[in-house]
Design a protein around this motif. Structure first.
Motif, PDB file in Angstrom:
ATOM      1  N   PRO A  40       0.859  -1.192   0.000  1.00  0.00           N
ATOM      2  CA  PRO A  40       0.000   0.000   0.000  1.00  0.00           C
ATOM      3  C   PRO A  40       0.897   1.245   0.000  1.00  0.00           C
ATOM      4  O   PRO A  40       2.116   1.148   0.154  1.00  0.00           O
ATOM      5  CB  PRO A  40      -0.759  -0.121   1.327  1.00  0.00           C
ATOM      6  N   GLU A  41       0.293   2.400  -0.165  1.00  0.00           N
ATOM      7  CA  GLU A  41       1.077   3.635  -0.068  1.00  0.00           C
ATOM      8  C   GLU A  41       1.484   3.805   1.392  1.00  0.00           C
ATOM      9  O   GLU A  41       0.649   3.780   2.286  1.00  0.00           O
ATOM     10  CB  GLU A  41       0.245   4.831  -0.534  1.00  0.00           C
ATOM     11  N   PHE A  42       2.786   3.943   1.640  1.00  0.00           N
ATOM     12  CA  PHE A  42       3.284   3.999   3.005  1.00  0.00           C
ATOM     13  C   PHE A  42       4.170   5.213   3.200  1.00  0.00           C
ATOM     14  O   PHE A  42       4.727   5.755   2.259  1.00  0.00           O
ATOM     15  CB  PHE A  42       4.030   2.717   3.370  1.00  0.00           C
ATOM     16  N   SER A  43       4.312   5.625   4.464  1.00  0.00           N
ATOM     17  CA  SER A  43       5.125   6.787   4.813  1.00  0.00           C
ATOM     18  C   SER A  43       6.399   6.416   5.551  1.00  0.00           C
ATOM     19  O   SER A  43       7.324   7.209   5.621  1.00  0.00           O
ATOM     20  CB  SER A  43       4.319   7.746   5.694  1.00  0.00           C
ATOM     21  N   LYS A  44       6.417   5.222   6.133  1.00  0.00           N
ATOM     22  CA  LYS A  44       7.548   4.822   6.964  1.00  0.00           C
ATOM     23  C   LYS A  44       7.711   3.312   6.899  1.00  0.00           C
ATOM     24  O   LYS A  44       6.731   2.582   6.806  1.00  0.00           O
ATOM     25  CB  LYS A  44       7.283   5.257   8.409  1.00  0.00           C
ATOM     26  N   VAL A  45       8.972   2.857   6.936  1.00  0.00           N
ATOM     27  CA  VAL A  45       9.267   1.426   6.975  1.00  0.00           C
ATOM     28  C   VAL A  45      10.215   1.176   8.141  1.00  0.00           C
ATOM     29  O   VAL A  45      11.231   1.843   8.263  1.00  0.00           O
ATOM     30  CB  VAL A  45       9.967   0.945   5.682  1.00  0.00           C
ATOM     31  N   GLU A  46       9.849   0.229   8.987  1.00  0.00           N
ATOM     32  CA  GLU A  46      10.717  -0.141  10.106  1.00  0.00           C
ATOM     33  C   GLU A  46      11.113  -1.603   9.968  1.00  0.00           C
ATOM     34  O   GLU A  46      10.300  -2.447   9.580  1.00  0.00           O
ATOM     35  CB  GLU A  46      10.014   0.059  11.449  1.00  0.00           C
ATOM     36  N   LEU A  47      12.361  -1.896  10.295  1.00  0.00           N
ATOM     37  CA  LEU A  47      12.881  -3.248  10.281  1.00  0.00           C
ATOM     38  C   LEU A  47      13.342  -3.575  11.691  1.00  0.00           C
ATOM     39  O   LEU A  47      14.106  -2.803  12.279  1.00  0.00           O
ATOM     40  CB  LEU A  47      14.057  -3.361   9.305  1.00  0.00           C
ATOM     41  N   TYR A  48      12.860  -4.689  12.228  1.00  0.00           N
ATOM     42  CA  TYR A  48      13.236  -5.032  13.602  1.00  0.00           C
ATOM     43  C   TYR A  48      13.332  -6.550  13.750  1.00  0.00           C
ATOM     44  O   TYR A  48      12.704  -7.310  13.005  1.00  0.00           O
ATOM     45  CB  TYR A  48      12.252  -4.452  14.612  1.00  0.00           C
ATOM     46  N   ALA A  49      14.143  -6.959  14.694  1.00  0.00           N
ATOM     47  CA  ALA A  49      14.266  -8.376  15.029  1.00  0.00           C
ATOM     48  C   ALA A  49      13.145  -8.703  16.013  1.00  0.00           C
ATOM     49  O   ALA A  49      13.120  -8.197  17.130  1.00  0.00           O
ATOM     50  CB  ALA A  49      15.633  -8.654  15.649  1.00  0.00           C
ATOM     51  N   SER A  50      12.211  -9.552  15.582  1.00  0.00           N
ATOM     52  CA  SER A  50      11.048  -9.845  16.415  1.00  0.00           C
ATOM     53  C   SER A  50      11.228 -11.094  17.266  1.00  0.00           C
ATOM     54  O   SER A  50      10.571 -11.249  18.281  1.00  0.00           O
ATOM     55  CB  SER A  50       9.804  -9.998  15.546  1.00  0.00           C
ATOM     56  N   ASN A  51      12.103 -11.988  16.816  1.00  0.00           N
ATOM     57  CA  ASN A  51      12.307 -13.233  17.552  1.00  0.00           C
ATOM     58  C   ASN A  51      13.765 -13.623  17.387  1.00  0.00           C
ATOM     59  O   ASN A  51      14.214 -13.913  16.288  1.00  0.00           O
ATOM     60  CB  ASN A  51      11.381 -14.322  17.010  1.00  0.00           C
ATOM     61  N   VAL A  52      14.498 -13.614  18.476  1.00  0.00           N
ATOM     62  CA  VAL A  52      15.921 -13.962  18.470  1.00  0.00           C
ATOM     63  C   VAL A  52      16.120 -15.046  19.502  1.00  0.00           C
ATOM     64  O   VAL A  52      15.780 -14.863  20.676  1.00  0.00           O
ATOM     65  CB  VAL A  52      16.805 -12.727  18.807  1.00  0.00           C
TER      66      VAL A  52
END
Length: 169
Positions: free
Chosen positions: A156-168
């Motif tokens: 979709p049209e987006f304004s922000k992208v975040e990348l994170y480690a959700s399970n380590v």
């Protein structure tokens, strides 16, 4: 004396006028403006922001929209994940969150680091390949890679992208 001052002032202003007349203003061709706008629309996007994690360090090495003659454009984000703990980590699950301007998540994608990518496999694929999910632990200080490739029409049209480690683990 007044005439001499007046003549000197007029001469100085005339010289200044000639100097300013030499200033150039670049006028862009409408076709060039349209081409630049098209390039901006096709290749620009909000760059991925990494959310810090105390167990791993995430570095992005590529964040671009790739175009091909044979398929729709893809958002490609690749990088490295480093174990910053003193213990081995079995795997790192990474999540992408595409957000609107209010922070609402519109779309999400997830995957594992390359050494644990078989954990992404569908159970039916595992059965066909006669393979069980496996991983090679990430040793302390060791770095592995990851890569997302997401078709732009799916986003979709987006304004922000975040990348994170959700399970380590």
């Amino acid at each position: 004396m007044k005439k001499l001052i007046l003549i000197a002032t007029v001469m100085a202003l005339s010289a200044a006028g000639v100097a300013f007349a030499g200033a150039r203003v670049e006028v862009k061709d409408p076709a060039q403006i349209s081409q630049e706008a098209d390039m901006h629309r096709r290749y620009d996007h909000p760059k991925t922001e990494v959310v810090k994690n105390e167990l791993v360090k995430i570095d992005i090495t590529r964040d671009s929209i790739m175009h091909s003659c044979c398929m729709p454009p893809n958002l490609v984000v690749a990088g490295k994940v480093t174990n910053v703990t003193s213990q081995p980590l079995d795997f790192v699950h990474l999540n992408f969150a595409f957000e609107d301007k209010n922070g609402k998540i519109l779309h999400a994608e997830g995957l594992y680091n390359h050494k644990a990518e078989s954990l992404n496999d569908d159970p039916s694929v595992q059965k066909i390949l006669n393979e069980k999910p496996h991983f090679e632990p990430l040793q302390p200080g060791e770095t592995d890679t990851f890569a997302f490739s997401i078709p732009c029409p799916d986003l979709p049209e987006f304004s922000k992208v975040e990348l994170y480690a959700s399970n380590v683990r």
